[in-house]
Design a protein around this motif. Structure first.
Motif, mmCIF file in Angstrom:
data_model
loop_
_atom_site.group_PDB
_atom_site.id
_atom_site.type_symbol
_atom_site.label_atom_id
_atom_site.label_comp_id
_atom_site.label_asym_id
_atom_site.label_seq_id
_atom_site.Cartn_x
_atom_site.Cartn_y
_atom_site.Cartn_z
ATOM 1 N N SER A 69 0.804 -1.213 0.000
ATOM 2 C CA SER A 69 0.000 0.000 0.000
ATOM 3 C C SER A 69 0.843 1.271 0.000
ATOM 4 O O SER A 69 0.490 2.258 -0.642
ATOM 5 C CB SER A 69 -0.934 -0.004 1.210
ATOM 6 N N LYS A 70 1.978 1.240 0.728
ATOM 7 C CA LYS A 70 2.792 2.448 0.845
ATOM 8 C C LYS A 70 4.251 2.061 1.054
ATOM 9 O O LYS A 70 4.561 0.930 1.460
ATOM 10 C CB LYS A 70 2.297 3.337 1.986
ATOM 11 N N THR A 71 5.136 3.011 0.790
ATOM 12 C CA THR A 71 6.567 2.709 0.854
ATOM 13 C C THR A 71 6.992 2.272 2.251
ATOM 14 O O THR A 71 7.915 1.469 2.392
ATOM 15 C CB THR A 71 7.403 3.928 0.415
ATOM 16 N N GLU A 72 6.331 2.777 3.282
ATOM 17 C CA GLU A 72 6.693 2.399 4.649
ATOM 18 C C GLU A 72 6.492 0.912 4.909
ATOM 19 O O GLU A 72 7.098 0.347 5.821
ATOM 20 C CB GLU A 72 5.872 3.221 5.657
ATOM 21 N N ASP A 73 5.642 0.266 4.111
ATOM 22 C CA ASP A 73 5.374 -1.166 4.298
ATOM 23 C C ASP A 73 6.528 -2.040 3.826
ATOM 24 O O ASP A 73 6.606 -3.212 4.210
ATOM 25 C CB ASP A 73 4.104 -1.569 3.540
ATOM 26 N N ILE A 74 7.404 -1.496 2.979
ATOM 27 C CA ILE A 74 8.450 -2.328 2.381
ATOM 28 C C ILE A 74 9.354 -2.931 3.451
ATOM 29 O O ILE A 74 9.769 -4.095 3.331
ATOM 30 C CB ILE A 74 9.274 -1.508 1.370
ATOM 31 N N LYS A 75 9.625 -2.179 4.487
ATOM 32 C CA LYS A 75 10.550 -2.673 5.530
ATOM 33 C C LYS A 75 10.004 -3.894 6.260
ATOM 34 O O LYS A 75 10.752 -4.606 6.932
ATOM 35 C CB LYS A 75 10.872 -1.558 6.519
ATOM 36 N N LYS A 90 12.309 8.128 -4.635
ATOM 37 C CA LYS A 90 12.324 8.859 -5.900
ATOM 38 C C LYS A 90 11.298 8.332 -6.894
ATOM 39 O O LYS A 90 10.683 9.111 -7.630
ATOM 40 C CB LYS A 90 13.723 8.778 -6.522
ATOM 41 N N ILE A 91 11.087 7.012 -6.939
ATOM 42 C CA ILE A 91 10.294 6.446 -8.034
ATOM 43 C C ILE A 91 8.962 5.822 -7.622
ATOM 44 O O ILE A 91 8.148 5.507 -8.501
ATOM 45 C CB ILE A 91 11.114 5.416 -8.845
ATOM 46 N N LEU A 92 8.720 5.643 -6.337
ATOM 47 C CA LEU A 92 7.460 5.033 -5.922
ATOM 48 C C LEU A 92 6.560 6.051 -5.229
ATOM 49 O O LEU A 92 7.059 6.930 -4.540
ATOM 50 C CB LEU A 92 7.723 3.861 -4.966
ATOM 51 N N PRO A 93 5.226 5.930 -5.411
ATOM 52 C CA PRO A 93 4.557 4.915 -6.225
ATOM 53 C C PRO A 93 4.775 5.159 -7.716
ATOM 54 O O PRO A 93 4.927 6.294 -8.152
ATOM 55 C CB PRO A 93 3.092 5.072 -5.834
ATOM 56 N N GLY A 94 4.763 4.063 -8.468
ATOM 57 C CA GLY A 94 5.011 4.160 -9.894
ATOM 58 C C GLY A 94 5.073 2.791 -10.543
ATOM 59 O O GLY A 94 4.942 1.761 -9.878
ATOM 60 N N PRO A 95 5.319 2.754 -11.857
ATOM 61 C CA PRO A 95 5.237 1.512 -12.633
ATOM 62 C C PRO A 95 6.515 0.678 -12.590
ATOM 63 O O PRO A 95 7.089 0.341 -13.636
ATOM 64 C CB PRO A 95 4.963 2.036 -14.047
#
Length: 201
Positions: A69-75, A90-95
Motif C-alpha cells: 500500500s505504501k513505501t513504509e510497508d516495504i521494511k 524517488k520512483i514510488l509509487p510508480g510503474p
C-alpha cells in the motif's frame, strides 16, 4: 464470479471492502494497476497463491511479486539500506517492480528457491486500498507467455471464470508491463524494460 465497476480515481469504500473480504477469505481477483490488469491473492493464503499459479499456468518455481500500500510497508517484507531507500522515495509509487532481499517471514510459496522478492507500489488508488491490510500478489492477469491484459474484458477472456471477482475501472492508463529494477546489486540493474523507463535514464 463477480464483476464490479469501480471509480479509478476515488474507489468506492464498500466495493473495496467487498474485494478485500474475498482476499481475506482466501479468494482471488483481477484488479487494475497503473500498468496492466493483475491477479491478486492474499500472500499469506497458500492455497490462494497456488490458485494464481494454476490460473496462469505458471511454473511453480517462479516467484510472484507482491503489491504493497505504501513505501513504509516495504521494511516489513524486505531488507533496506540508505541507497535503496533513496531510490524508492524517488520512483514510488510508480510503474516499477523492485527486486530486494526478502525478510525471513515472507512465505516461501511467494519466493520459491530465492531469497529475493519483487515489490510493487503502483500509482493507483485501487491497488493501495486493496493492499492496505495485507500484501497481495501482483502478477499480470494472463496465462504465462500471453500478452498482458490492458482491460478487465481482456483479463476475463484470458482467465474465463476462474477468479472470484473482477474489478473493472476501465482500460489501464499504462498498458505496458512494469520496469523491473534489481536493487540487490550496485549499481542497480534493469532486468526488464517497461513503463517508466524514461524516469530511470
Amino acid at each position: 464470479m463477480k464483476i464490479i465497476k469501480i471509480n479509478a480515481e476515488n474507489p468506492e469504500k464498500e466495493k473495496i471492502r467487498m474485494a478485500r473480504d474475498i482476499l481475506q477469505q482466501g479468494g482471488t481477483l483481477v484488479y487494475p494497476t497503473d500498468t496492466v490488469y493483475g491477479l491478486a491473492a492474499n500472500i499469506f493464503h497458500k492455497k490462494a497463491v497456488y490458485n494464481i499459479y494454476r490460473m496462469k499456468k505458471r511454473s511453480s518455481d517462479k516467484p510472484i511479486s507482491i503489491c504493497l500500500s505504501k513505501t513504509e510497508d516495504i521494511k516489513m517484507v524486505a531488507q533496506l539500506n540508505q541507497q535503496t531507500e533513496k531510490i524508492i522515495r524517488k520512483i514510488l509509487p510508480g510503474p516499477y517492480t523492485l527486486i530486494l532481499n526478502r525478510k525471513d517471514d515472507v512465505p516461501s510459496w511467494i519466493t520459491p528457491g530465492t531469497d529475493k522478492i519483487g515489490i510493487r507500489i503502483p500509482d493507483n488508488a485501487i491497488c493501495r486500498e486493496l493492499s492496505r491490510e495485507f500484501p497481495i500478489t501482483t502478477t499480470s492477469a494472463n496465462i504465462s507467455g500471453h500478452p498482458s491484459p490492458k482491460s478487465a474484458q481482456e483479463a476475463r477472456d484470458e482467465l474465463d471464470d476462474h477468479p472470484d471477482m473482477i474489478i473493472d475501472s476501465g482500460p489501464c492508463p499504462g498498458g505496458v508491463s512494469s520496469t523491473v529494477l534489481d536493487l540487490t546489486v550496485t549499481p542497480p540493474l534493469i532486468l526488464r524494460e517497461g513503463a517508466g523507463m524514461e524516469k530511470l535514464l
